[in-house]
Design an enzyme around this catalytic site. Structure first.
Site, mmCIF file in Angstrom:
data_model
loop_
_atom_site.group_PDB
_atom_site.id
_atom_site.type_symbol
_atom_site.label_atom_id
_atom_site.label_comp_id
_atom_site.label_asym_id
_atom_site.label_seq_id
_atom_site.Cartn_x
_atom_site.Cartn_y
_atom_site.Cartn_z
ATOM 1 N N LEU A 41 0.812 -1.218 0.000
ATOM 2 C CA LEU A 41 0.000 0.000 0.000
ATOM 3 C C LEU A 41 0.839 1.260 0.000
ATOM 4 O O LEU A 41 0.398 2.305 -0.457
ATOM 5 C CB LEU A 41 -0.926 0.009 1.221
ATOM 6 N N GLY A 42 2.043 1.182 0.547
ATOM 7 C CA GLY A 42 2.891 2.356 0.605
ATOM 8 C C GLY A 42 4.214 2.014 1.250
ATOM 9 O O GLY A 42 4.364 0.978 1.900
ATOM 10 N N GLY A 44 7.795 4.069 3.147
ATOM 11 C CA GLY A 44 8.462 5.283 3.583
ATOM 12 C C GLY A 44 9.925 5.019 3.829
ATOM 13 O O GLY A 44 10.484 4.015 3.381
ATOM 14 N N GLY A 45 10.552 5.924 4.539
ATOM 15 C CA GLY A 45 11.972 5.801 4.761
ATOM 16 C C GLY A 45 12.341 4.709 5.736
ATOM 17 O O GLY A 45 13.479 4.230 5.724
ATOM 18 N N ALA A 47 9.655 2.206 7.000
ATOM 19 C CA ALA A 47 8.682 1.116 7.069
ATOM 20 C C ALA A 47 7.851 1.086 5.797
ATOM 21 O O ALA A 47 7.865 2.032 4.999
ATOM 22 C CB ALA A 47 7.783 1.278 8.292
ATOM 23 N N VAL A 49 3.885 -0.628 4.223
ATOM 24 C CA VAL A 49 2.578 -1.127 4.627
ATOM 25 C C VAL A 49 2.008 -1.999 3.510
ATOM 26 O O VAL A 49 2.085 -1.655 2.330
ATOM 27 C CB VAL A 49 1.610 0.026 4.952
ATOM 28 N N ASP A 169 0.400 14.181 15.610
ATOM 29 C CA ASP A 169 0.555 14.195 14.158
ATOM 30 C C ASP A 169 -0.819 14.151 13.475
ATOM 31 O O ASP A 169 -1.009 13.475 12.472
ATOM 32 C CB ASP A 169 1.418 13.013 13.711
#
Length: 524
Positions: A41-42, A44-45, A47, A49, A169
Site C-alpha cells: 500500500l505504501g 516510507g523511509g 517502514a 505497509v 501528528d
C-alpha cells in the site's frame, strides 16, 4: 527563548488503504505462519505497509494491514524503542474512531511489524482533493475525529496510573474515511503519553509543520489542546478549501508564531459563522483560549445549524460518488456478504397504520410514516416556475392521503422504480433549526378531535435533482444539503435553491407542488 524546531523527517504510514495499488505490487512471501502479505500500500523511509491476511484454524481468514520495518532498522536500538513505544500505545486504543492494532511481532527475518485494522476507503486528504464537502459532512467528520482524539486524551495507562495520550501528528493524511462512512484516526507513531504533570515532553519537534500547534513547534510540553489546534487547522482548510500555512518548514513556523490567522470566510463565501467561530477558537495561539477538551468542541459543533442527522450514511454516499471505480470494485468483492448489502428500501405497502387510532397518536404515526418515506427515498415531485433555467419535470404518484380530521385515508403502493436507495438521499431541513424535518408536517386546519369532513388531503413530497458541471455546493432555504450531483426530497411549498462553487453562484426560487420532480442542470 524559543527552541529552534528540529523536524523529524521520517515518513509516517497510515494503517489503511490510501488507494488501490497496481497488481505489480504483490508480495509473494509471508511474515510468519499466521500472516501472509498481499499488495503493498505504501513505503516510507523506515517502514512499508501491505494488505495482509491473518490465517487461523478451520479456514479462518481475516484481512488486515501490516506495517513492517525495512531491513536494517530492526537492529537499531533507538528505532526499535520508538517502534515498540508506538505499538504499546496503539495497542491500548480501542475506539470506533481509531484504527485498531491487533498484533506486534517479528517475521522470519527478525523484522518488526504491526498488524492493524484494514480500513477499506481513502484519506481525508484525498477526499478533499476531489472537491469541498457539504457543511453537514464537514461537521460530521470533525466530530468523529474529535471523538477518537478525546478518547485517547482520556485513556488511563494501567502500568503508570497516568491518563492521556497525545497524537502529535493529526492531519488530513492521518484521518481515514471508509466506504461505509466511518471516520478513523490513524498512525499514532508520534503519540506520547502524558506525564504526571498532565503534559507530554519531547526534546525534538516531530510532526507535520502545517498542523503543529505553537507549543509543539516550540518544543514545549503538550496536552490534548495541541491536537485540538491541529483539528482547528483541518476544519479551517475544509471551510476555506485551501491550505492555511504554505511554504518551507521555516516559513511555516514563522506563520504559526506570528501570522494573524484570517477567517475562512475571507477566502470562500457562505461559510457559516457558527462553524467558522469554532475553527478560530480551536486555533487560538494561546492554548488557554482554545476549547479545554475534545468533548467541549464536539458539543459546540453539534449545536451548529448545519449539524448532520445521518452523517455516516451521507458520507458513505459521497465517498462512493467521488471514487466510483474503487466503490464498484469493493461492491463486487463484497457481493456475497450480508453486512455490505444495502438495506432494502422501506415502501409504503410494508407499513400498517390503525385507522381508528386516537387523533394525537395518528399524527405521531403519520409523522413517522412521512419520515420513513423520506429516508427510503420514496419521493414525489416538484414544479419549478423558471422553466427557462434548464428545468425538467416528471410525474409521480401521491404517497399518503388523509381526511381533514387527521384520519389516514390511504397509503399508495410504490413502484420499484420510484424508490431511491437510502444512501442516495439527503434530507432537507427547514429554516428553523430547532424542530426535526418531520416536525414540519402539521395537521391541516380543522383537524381537531371530532372534526367530521372526510375529504382527503394529499400530503406528498417532492424531489429536487441538481447537476452542475464541474461541481457546486447546494443549499436549500439557507441549509447545505450536499454537493452535486444530488437528489433530495423536499416538502411542498416555496424553496430557495442556491448553487455555488469557488467561481460562480446562482439562486433559483422553486415552488414545490405535490407529486412532481424537478431537475436543475448547469454547465459553468
Amino acid at each position: 527563548g524559543r527552541v529552534r524546531p528540529a523536524i523529524d523527517h521520517r515518513d509516517h504510514l497510515d494503517a489503511t488503504i490510501r488507494s488501490r495499488p497496481s497488481q505489480d505490487a504483490i508480495v509473494s512471501h509471508t511474515t510468519n505462519s499466521r500472516y501472509q502479505l498481499g499488495k503493498q500500500l505504501g513505503a516510507g523511509g523506515m517502514a512499508e505497509v501491505f494488505v495482509g491476511t491473518q490465517s487461523g484454524v478451520e479456514g479462518f481468514a481475516k484481512q488486515v494491514a501490516i506495517k513492517r520495518v525495512l531491513p536494517g532498522f530492526s537492529e537499531q536500538p533507538s528505532f526499535v524503542s520508538m517502534f515498540i513505544a508506538e505499538a504499546r500505545i496503539a495497542s491500548q486504543l480501542s475506539h470506533p474512531n481509531i484504527v485498531s492494532v491487533f498484533d506486534f511481532t517479528r517475521d522470519a527475518d527478525a523484522r518488526l511489524f504491526l498488524v492493524m485494522e484494514y480500513v477499506d476507503g481513502t484519506t481525508l486528504s484525498s477526499l478533499l482533493e476531489s472537491g469541498p464537502l457539504p457543511m453537514s459532512l464537514v461537521i460530521f467528520v470533525v466530530v468523529e475525529m474529535l471523538r477518537g482524539l478525546g478518547y485517547a486524551h482520556d485513556l488511563p495507562d494501567p502500568a503508570t496510573g497516568l491518563r492521556g495520550v497525545i497524537h502529535r501528528d493529526v492531519s488530513p493524511q492521518n484521518l481515514l474515511v471508509s466506504y461505509e462512512g466511518a471516520v478513523k484516526v490513524s498512525d499514532f507513531g508520534l503519540a506520547k503519553a502524558l506525564e504526571a504533570g498532565g503534559s507530554a515532553r519531547t526534546a525534538v519537534v516531530r510532526g507535520k509543520p502545517s498542523y503543529m500547534s505553537p507549543e509543539q513547534a516550540n518544543a514545549e510540553p503538550l496536552d490534548g489542546r495541541s491536537d485540538l489546534y491541529a483539528v482547528g487547522v483541518m476544519l479551517w482548510e475544509m471551510l476555506a478549501h485551501r491550505p492555511l500555512f504554505v511554504g518551507e518548514p521555516r516559513e511555516i513556523f514563522a506563520q504559526i508564531f506570528f501570522k494573524e490567522l484570517p477567517a475562512p470566510s475571507s477566502f470562500r463565501s457562505r461559510v457559516p459563522t457558527d462553524v467558522e467561530a469554532i475553527a478560530m477558537k480551536l486555533m487560538a495561539r494561546d492554548r488557554g483560549d482554545r476549547y479545554p477538551t475534545a468533548e467541549a468542541a464536539i458539543e459546540a459543533l453539534l449545536h451548529c445549524v448545519d449539524a448532520p442527522r445521518d452523517g455516516r450514511g451521507a458520507l458513505a454516499h459521497l465517498v462512493a460518488e467521488r471514487f466510483p471505480k474503487a466503490a464498484a470494485s469493493r461492491s463486487q468483492r463484497n457481493s456475497g456478504a450480508d453486512s455490505t448489502n444495502p438495506p432494502r428500501p422501506l415502501v409504503a405497502a410494508q407499513m400498517t397504520i390503525p385507522l381508528g387510532a386516537p387523533p394525537k397518536r395518528r399524527w405521531r404515526m403519520l409523522v413517522g410514516v412521512a419520515s420513513a418515506l423520506m429516508i427510503a427515498g420514496v419521493v414525489g415531485a416538484v414544479t419549478l416556475s423558471q422553466r427557462s433555467h434548464g428545468v425538467t419535470e416528471s410525474d409521480a404518484r401521491p404517497l399518503v392521503t388523509m381526511d381533514a380530521s387527521g384520519r389516514v385515508a390511504s397509503i399508495a403502493p410504490v413502484d420499484a422504480g420510484s424508490v431511491v436507495p437510502m444512501d442516495a438521499v439527503a434530507t432537507v431541513r427547514q429554516a428553523d433549526p430547532s424542530p426535526p424535518v418531520d416536525a414540519a408536517i402539521s395537521p391541516p386546519a380543522g383537524a381537531a378531535e371530532g372534526a367530521g369532513s372526510a375529504k382527503p388531503v394529499a400530503r406528498a413530497f417532492g424531489a429536487i435533482i441538481v447537476k452542475v458541471s464541474p461541481w457546486a455546493e447546494v443549499r436549500i432555504d439557507g441549509r447545505s444539503v450536499g454537493t452535486t450531483p444530488l437528489r433530495t426530497p423536499v416538502l411542498t411549498g416555496k424553496h430557495r435553491l442556491q448553487i455555488s462553487n469557488d467561481n460562480q453562484s446562482e439562486t433559483i426560487h422553486v415552488t414545490v407542488e405535490p407529486n412532481k420532480t424537478v431537475t436543475v442542470e448547469r454547465k459553468w
